[in-house]
Design a protein around this motif. Structure first.
Motif, PDB file in Angstrom:
ATOM      1  N   GLY A 212       0.814  -1.212   0.000  1.00 39.30           N
ATOM      2  CA  GLY A 212       0.000   0.000   0.000  1.00 39.30           C
ATOM      3  C   GLY A 212       0.842   1.254   0.000  1.00 39.30           C
ATOM      4  O   GLY A 212       0.508   2.252  -0.648  1.00 39.30           O
TER       5      GLY A 212
ATOM      6  N   ALA B 270      -1.021   4.561   5.508  1.00 36.87           N
ATOM      7  CA  ALA B 270      -0.056   3.718   4.796  1.00 36.87           C
ATOM      8  C   ALA B 270       1.322   3.776   5.444  1.00 36.87           C
ATOM      9  O   ALA B 270       1.963   2.741   5.673  1.00 36.87           O
TER      10      ALA B 270
ATOM     11  N   THR C  86      -5.748  -3.205  -2.476  1.00 44.30           N
ATOM     12  CA  THR C  86      -5.935  -1.817  -2.898  1.00 44.30           C
ATOM     13  C   THR C  86      -7.074  -1.718  -3.909  1.00 44.30           C
ATOM     14  O   THR C  86      -7.905  -0.805  -3.843  1.00 44.30           O
TER      15      THR C  86
ATOM     16  N   GLN D 124     -10.447  -1.920  -2.145  1.00 44.43           N
ATOM     17  CA  GLN D 124     -10.866  -0.656  -1.544  1.00 44.43           C
ATOM     18  C   GLN D 124     -11.426   0.284  -2.597  1.00 44.43           C
ATOM     19  O   GLN D 124     -12.437   0.965  -2.380  1.00 44.43           O
ATOM     20  N   TRP D 125     -10.777   0.321  -3.762  1.00 40.47           N
ATOM     21  CA  TRP D 125     -11.229   1.199  -4.842  1.00 40.47           C
ATOM     22  C   TRP D 125     -12.625   0.790  -5.321  1.00 40.47           C
ATOM     23  O   TRP D 125     -13.496   1.645  -5.509  1.00 40.47           O
TER      24      TRP D 125
END
Length: 308
Positions: A57, A197, A231, A234-235
């Motif tokens: 991340g 992060a 990642t 999450q998007w």
């Protein structure tokens, strides 16, 4: 005629349909991520996997950090950000441990208790008014948790320590959500991501060092894929919530249970028990009601604000 036909605009999908597709993509990518966590669990501990996840991340956000430098870290309340990152890192380690040791469907079902924890914590920390319906739904939801973990004589739990780890992770993740609600009032979302992060990677180092192992090229690729998929997950989730109505999108997140059960059965020969399915149904119903109730209250508040 062909030109005229081609010039006709295709009907655009509604916001809820687009959001539903993003939410389904989120469920699929989440299942892929947890499948990799479980697959790699025999060789890499939860703490070590968390470090690689956080490092991935950080690499994704590195261009933003380099470009914006001090603006990316601009904050007037670093204490909340430090607490949020520490709670998130510990929660991630606990959840990774649960995904490694439990059937995927069981672990996913317990992960939904995050919504239940929000009810008492929102009242205590955010000073939100919690009415009897939400309190009752939370109590019913935790009854569903008891169906799954089934505490018995001598303090033993049917699901054991991994189930308690997932409950603890969901509780800690609730603090990250509350911290986000507090901080987004005067902080850009990117600032929260950067702090999370950077601090997440730092906080994950001690646990990783205690059980350090250099991965093979193959495992390094899988660990990197796990971080990249996380990642992407999450998007997809954020896009789903942006495109569609929150009350309609939130229940679609429960499709994770279906994908997790399928992945667990096909890849790990796991078959959820009757108690797990019964408890999961209660938890899903309770959290769906809480989400819908919160949506209705927000709509009423917005309407009242416009009236003035």
């Amino acid at each position: 005629m062909a030109v005229a036909a081609s010039s006709v605009a295709r009907p655009r999908l509604s916001g809820n349909v687009r959001g539903a597709l993003w939410m389904l993509a989120s469920a699929v990518t989440f299942t892929a991520m947890t499948t990799l966590i479980k697959y790699l669990g025999a060789d890499y501990s939860a703490a070590l996997q968390t470090f690689y996840r956080q490092a991935a991340g950080l690499l994704v956000l590195a261009p933003v950090i380099i470009r914006h430098r001090s603006a990316a870290f601009a904050t007037t309340r670093p204490g909340i950000l430090i607490f949020r990152a520490s709670a998130g890192t510990i929660g991630m380690i606990a959840s990774f441990y649960a995904y490694q040791k439990m059937p995927l469907a069981d672990a996913n079902a317990l992960s939904f208790t995050r919504t239940l924890w929000m009810v008492p914590l929102a009242a205590l920390i955010l000073r939100e008014r919690i009415g009897p319906p939400r309190i009752a739904a939370a109590v019913v939801g935790f009854a569903g948790v008891l169906l799954m973990v089934r505490p018995g004589a001598g303090g033993q739990f049917a699901m054991g320590v991994p189930a308690l780890a997932m409950l603890a992770a969901s509780f800690l993740f609730t603090f990250t959500v509350i911290g986000m609600k507090v901080m987004t009032r005067d902080h850009a979302p990117m600032v929260l991501l950067v702090w999370s992060a950077v601090l997440g990677a730092i906080f994950a180092i001690p646990g990783a060092v205690l059980d350090w192992r250099w991965p093979s090229l193959r495992d390094l690729g899988l660990l990197a894929a796990m971080g990249a998929i996380a990642t992407l997950n999450q998007w997809c989730y954020i896009k789903g919530m942006q495109e569609g109505d929150a009350a309609a999108m939130a229940p679609l997140d429960y499709t994770r249970l279906v994908f997790a059960a399928a992945a667990g059965f096909l890849l790990f020969h796991e078959l959820p028990g009757a108690w797990t399915m019964a408890g999961a149904a209660v938890v899903v119903a309770a959290t769906a009601f809480i989400t819908w109730r919160e949506h209705v209250m927000n709509l009423r508040a917005a309407q009242a604000a416009r009236a003035f």
